[in-house]
Design an enzyme around this catalytic site. Sequence first.
Site, PDB file in Angstrom:
ATOM      1  N   CYS A 113       0.645  48.195 -41.220  1.00 35.31           N
ATOM      2  CA  CYS A 113       0.544  46.827 -40.583  1.00 35.31           C
ATOM      3  C   CYS A 113      -1.266  46.033 -40.774  1.00 35.31           C
ATOM      4  O   CYS A 113      -1.755  45.738 -41.571  1.00 35.31           O
ATOM      5  CB  CYS A 113       1.031  46.186 -39.503  1.00 35.31           C
ATOM      6  SG  CYS A 113       1.723  44.549 -39.741  1.00 35.31           S
TER       7      CYS A 113
ATOM      8  N   HIS B 133       6.792  48.584 -39.929  1.00 35.56           N
ATOM      9  CA  HIS B 133       6.338  49.966 -38.925  1.00 35.56           C
ATOM     10  C   HIS B 133       7.333  50.184 -38.269  1.00 35.56           C
ATOM     11  O   HIS B 133       8.148  50.570 -36.985  1.00 35.56           O
ATOM     12  CB  HIS B 133       6.626  48.619 -38.091  1.00 35.56           C
ATOM     13  CG  HIS B 133       5.414  47.869 -37.732  1.00 35.56           C
ATOM     14  ND1 HIS B 133       4.013  48.081 -37.001  1.00 35.56           N
ATOM     15  CD2 HIS B 133       4.923  46.595 -37.810  1.00 35.56           C
ATOM     16  CE1 HIS B 133       3.063  47.006 -36.765  1.00 35.56           C
ATOM     17  NE2 HIS B 133       4.589  46.053 -37.075  1.00 35.56           N
TER      18      HIS B 133
ATOM     19  N   GLU C 189       7.075  52.833 -36.455  1.00 34.23           N
ATOM     20  CA  GLU C 189       6.796  53.392 -35.289  1.00 34.23           C
ATOM     21  C   GLU C 189       8.016  52.603 -34.952  1.00 34.23           C
ATOM     22  O   GLU C 189       8.435  53.228 -33.405  1.00 34.23           O
ATOM     23  CB  GLU C 189       5.908  53.189 -34.619  1.00 34.23           C
ATOM     24  CG  GLU C 189       5.126  52.536 -34.215  1.00 34.23           C
ATOM     25  CD  GLU C 189       4.388  51.434 -35.190  1.00 34.23           C
ATOM     26  OE1 GLU C 189       4.750  51.994 -36.775  1.00 34.23           O
ATOM     27  OE2 GLU C 189       4.038  50.447 -34.589  1.00 34.23           O
TER      28      GLU C 189
END
Lengths: 84, 223
Positions: B86, B194, B196
């Site tokens: 990002c 993302h 994560e």
Amino acid sequence: MKFHAVVDIQLHPGIADPQGSTIERALPTLGFDGMSNVRSGKSVHLDIEAADAAAAEAQLQEVCEKFLTNPVIEGAEITLVEAS
Amino acid sequence: MATVGVIRFPGTNCEFDTVEAIRALGGGAEILWHGDSSLGNVDAVVVPGGFAHGDYLRPGAIARFSPIMGAVVDAAADGMPIVGICNGFQVLTEAGLLPGALQKNAGLKFINAFQTLRVESTNSVFTSAAEVGQELSIPINHFEGNYTCSPETLAELQANDQIVVTYVGNPNGSVADIAGVCNVGRNVVGLMPHPERASHALLGSEDGNVMLQSLLQSVGANV
């Protein structure tokens, strides 16, 4: 010598400008007709000390290339005025 | 244990999620401070999401001049795995480590949603454990994720197999549906989604783990 500079930053021709397109679409809905090719950018105003106008211009070109613009998508036009 | 350094700039906000997701997989992770000029003993680097230096001027424009970025550029040249997620992707493009640029989403909306991605290349440090054509459900969370490059750059990306992941259903106007790219050396990868945030069933998806596992495996971790 002291100069005032206006750096006008615009997306390169052909790079999509979502902000400009949105403004263009909004214009007729607000009753403003006959406007087209809207491109949006940003301007940076600053004062600069340099030996002469050419030196100021050269320094600003470097700042534009390294920092104020992303040369992949943007270019800049520099306008220099001698400060009174 | 292989350790991933996760860089924290003023305004970064995904560093702890990233560290947690890597540790949950059995990898080592530590936070690196942007003002340091060394990467210490880490084996790989993640530039995580957020708003480094407030995203002033352009996302990544100021972050690329943080002292640690000199070490990141050197490490990238030496082949160290470097991943930008990002805002981190924006930082890596501004730093010249990845081609192209990210600009405002078509439609000018901040988009926060799960997004289906398609793995286009497994020849990168962030997709090596995945399969070509594999679809992954991973969230995006950005205003400036509209990948932009010249037609010449796009042709090079395609010729060199540098498009790593694409969007299934283009959410932001990105050229050629591009969600993530790698450098020619394939050790630097940037993507807007993302992984994560898709690292545990409780988060709604575990599909991001294959990317984090790829990164850990690229530095010798057995995960």
